[in-house]
Design a protein around this motif. Structure first.
Motif, PDB file in Angstrom:
ATOM      1  N   SER A 198       0.818  -1.215   0.000  1.00  0.00           N
ATOM      2  CA  SER A 198       0.000   0.000   0.000  1.00  0.00           C
ATOM      3  C   SER A 198       0.848   1.259   0.000  1.00  0.00           C
ATOM      4  O   SER A 198       0.558   2.236  -0.702  1.00  0.00           O
ATOM      5  CB  SER A 198      -0.925   0.009   1.214  1.00  0.00           C
ATOM      6  N   ARG A 199       1.934   1.272   0.799  1.00  0.00           N
ATOM      7  CA  ARG A 199       2.746   2.486   0.877  1.00  0.00           C
ATOM      8  C   ARG A 199       3.419   2.776  -0.458  1.00  0.00           C
ATOM      9  O   ARG A 199       3.566   3.935  -0.856  1.00  0.00           O
ATOM     10  CB  ARG A 199       3.776   2.362   1.990  1.00  0.00           C
ATOM     11  N   CYS A 200       3.818   1.719  -1.184  1.00  0.00           N
ATOM     12  CA  CYS A 200       4.453   1.918  -2.489  1.00  0.00           C
ATOM     13  C   CYS A 200       3.481   2.557  -3.479  1.00  0.00           C
ATOM     14  O   CYS A 200       3.853   3.469  -4.229  1.00  0.00           O
ATOM     15  CB  CYS A 200       4.949   0.582  -3.044  1.00  0.00           C
ATOM     16  N   VAL A 201       2.245   2.089  -3.462  1.00  0.00           N
ATOM     17  CA  VAL A 201       1.230   2.634  -4.378  1.00  0.00           C
ATOM     18  C   VAL A 201       0.952   4.098  -4.055  1.00  0.00           C
ATOM     19  O   VAL A 201       0.851   4.945  -4.956  1.00  0.00           O
ATOM     20  CB  VAL A 201      -0.062   1.802  -4.295  1.00  0.00           C
ATOM     21  N   VAL A 202       0.842   4.423  -2.763  1.00  0.00           N
ATOM     22  CA  VAL A 202       0.551   5.800  -2.348  1.00  0.00           C
ATOM     23  C   VAL A 202       1.689   6.738  -2.738  1.00  0.00           C
ATOM     24  O   VAL A 202       1.470   7.814  -3.318  1.00  0.00           O
ATOM     25  CB  VAL A 202       0.295   5.859  -0.828  1.00  0.00           C
ATOM     26  N   LEU A 203       2.922   6.338  -2.433  1.00  0.00           N
ATOM     27  CA  LEU A 203       4.064   7.228  -2.667  1.00  0.00           C
ATOM     28  C   LEU A 203       4.452   7.318  -4.138  1.00  0.00           C
ATOM     29  O   LEU A 203       5.147   8.255  -4.544  1.00  0.00           O
ATOM     30  CB  LEU A 203       5.262   6.757  -1.834  1.00  0.00           C
ATOM     31  N   MET A 204       3.996   6.372  -4.939  1.00  0.00           N
ATOM     32  CA  MET A 204       4.275   6.407  -6.367  1.00  0.00           C
ATOM     33  C   MET A 204       3.520   7.536  -7.066  1.00  0.00           C
ATOM     34  O   MET A 204       3.855   7.922  -8.193  1.00  0.00           O
ATOM     35  CB  MET A 204       3.886   5.056  -6.991  1.00  0.00           C
ATOM     36  N   VAL A 205       2.529   8.100  -6.386  1.00  0.00           N
ATOM     37  CA  VAL A 205       1.713   9.157  -6.991  1.00  0.00           C
ATOM     38  C   VAL A 205       2.521  10.437  -7.216  1.00  0.00           C
ATOM     39  O   VAL A 205       2.308  11.157  -8.200  1.00  0.00           O
ATOM     40  CB  VAL A 205       0.494   9.449  -6.085  1.00  0.00           C
ATOM     41  N   PHE A 206       3.467  10.732  -6.333  1.00  0.00           N
ATOM     42  CA  PHE A 206       4.153  12.020  -6.374  1.00  0.00           C
ATOM     43  C   PHE A 206       4.963  12.262  -7.654  1.00  0.00           C
ATOM     44  O   PHE A 206       4.905  13.372  -8.200  1.00  0.00           O
ATOM     45  CB  PHE A 206       5.027  12.192  -5.135  1.00  0.00           C
TER      46      PHE A 206
END
Length: 485
Positions: A179-187
């Motif tokens: 989940s954290r990878c998906v969230v931080l990939m947005v930036f």
């Protein structure tokens, strides 16, 4: 000043004049925020990777593998500065920066599908390449910003990096691995979209002979429409930039002798040494290994929560820099920062020594000391020794060697960070935590001495001033190291 140097008389600075400079600076620094997220990923992830619950198919990491995963981020940044710094010479800062979004995206995909330490090592090195954005951003902001707010806009780089680190801490503490990878990939995607609409600097357009685009770019950044009250001032500034561009075209290519004159030599001394103090004072090490350090210190507070607190204070420190950098100057901020960090690290060292070797002393009622002292160190470092060296480098390097000297100085900080991150686990074993704290404190003391004796004050210097050789002889020793951009 000689008669051939005509300075552009500037009107009073208003929010309307500079709002698009702020807009561009905010948009370009989203990539630094994304880079901070990947840097902050390390601290909450390391204890998990070293445990029996490691998400890797190969099992938990060894200490050696962990040190490589931690340090390859900095090594990648050293390579990235060279790659993207060189690219900016040919395709400009904007296109080079847009390319910086891809290594971070690759990193998050690598983390999602990693099966062993080699995969993570590759990902950390790859995301480190985006460190090349730092030199491009410094040059880009220096070109578009009014010199009266140049320091404030330049400090946004460190602010966004620190915000990204905190995002990395928070997502690491409260979200699952995927989940954290998906969230931080947005930036990086947000950055690519936003910055695509921001124009290149006027200086780059003049360099490639596009005068009309240069004027449009200058009008955008000065928020000056055709026929407005500031039209005459804008035309004078454009004429000055054209004059600079023409002189640059007539100059000879950079040679070794250009680095051997007193001005260049001192500038090339100041940059790497300030970067060495920044890294060997332990600031980035505390950020990267924060959770592990709190565990070793004997603090009873949750390690992940402690690192989040550190990250928030780092943001607070950088915000303070934003308001102070163009008011009290670079040298004073550096001196205050190094002095405070030296004191805080010494207190932490004393506590860790007593906690380990003086078992007859009850320190249970003082277990707040690690959090408080390291929080103070991070805050005080964030107002000076972390952000200010980046600003000074862009201001002391002579124009002729800036495109080569800048990447060299920026690469040096990554090399120093790599060394520090790689050897820190071994230092912990050899010197113990208290020994590391005393060592970091000593480096800050050396930083104070170097700042007072060598570093010039660059606050408020107009980098667009053209100096003749006669003028340079008449200027003070400090002014000799501040040349036109």
């Amino acid at each position: 000043m000689s008669s051939d140097v005509s300075l552009v008389k500037q009107s009073e600075l208003t929010s309307e004049n500079v709002k698009y400079q702020f807009l561009a600076s905010v948009c370009v620094n989203v990539i630094v925020l994304a880079q901070g997220c990947s840097a902050g990923w390390m601290s909450p992830s390391l204890p998990v990777l070293l445990s029996e619950d490691s998400p890797l198919a190969s099992g938990k990491l060894t200490l050696e593998a962990a040190s490589w995963i931690g340090s390859l981020f900095a090594l990648g940044a050293a390579v990235g500065v060279i790659i993207f710094g060189t690219l900016s010479l040919f395709i400009g800062n904007k296109r080079s920066l847009l390319l910086c979004a891809f290594p971070i995206t690759i990193f998050w995909f690598t983390v999602i599908y990693a099966q062993n330490p080699w995969h993570l090592s590759f990902g950390r090195f790859t995301t480190g390449l985006t460190g090349g954005a730092f030199i491009c951003i410094q040059l880009f902001v220096a070109e578009i910003a009014d010199h009266r707010i140049r320091g404030a806009l330049a400090s946004l780089l460190t602010l966004n990096f620190n915000i990204g680190i905190v995002f990395g801490y928070i997502t690491g503490a409260y979200l699952q691995w995927f989940s954290r990878c998906v969230v931080l990939m947005v930036f990086p995607f947000i950055f690519f979209v936003l910055f695509s609409f921001i124009p290149e600097s006027p200086q780059y357009f003049l360099k490639i002979g596009q005068t009309e685009n240069a004027e449009r770019s200058l009008r955008f950044y000065r928020n000056c429409k055709v026929g407005s009250d500031n039209e005459m001032e804008l035309q004078k500034e454009l004429a000055k930039l054209i004059e600079i561009a023409e002189r640059n075209k007539c100059e000879e290519k950079v040679k070794l002798k250009d680095f051997l004159n007193p001005v260049s030599m001192r500038a090339m001394l100041i940059g790497p040494i300030l970067m060495a103090v920044s890294q060997f004072s332990g600031t980035f090490t505390l950020v990267s290994y924060g959770a592990t350090i709190f565990e070793e210190s004997g603090s009873t507070m949750n390690p992940n929560l402690s690192t989040i607190i550190l990250g928030c204070l780092q943001i607070a420190g950088t915000i303070s820099t934003y308001f102070l950098i163009d008011r009290i100057g670079r040298k004073l901020l550096l001196t205050i920062s190094c002095s405070g960090a030296a004191i805080g690290l010494s207190v932490m060292g004393i506590y860790c020594y007593l906690n380990k070797h003086q078992s007859n002393i009850d320190l249970s009622q003082y277990n707040w000391i690690p959090v408080v002292t390291l929080s103070f160190v991070i805050y005080i470092s964030s107002i000076g020794i972390i952000p200010v060296p980046y600003i000074i480098i862009s201001e002391v390097l002579p124009q002729k060697i800036k495109r080569i000297g800048g990447p060299i100085c920026m690469s040096s900080v990554s090399v120093f960070a790599f060394i520090m991150l790689k050897v820190f686990p071994s230092l912990m074993l050899g010197l113990d935590l208290y020994g590391c704290m005393f060592l970091f404190s000593a480096v800050n003391v050396l930083g104070i001495i170097f700042t007072k004796v060598v570093v010039p004050e660059t606050k408020g210097r107009n980098l667009d001033v053209l100096d003749s050789p006669a003028d340079q002889k008449e200027r003070s020793e400090c002014d000799l190291y501040i040349t036109r951009l």
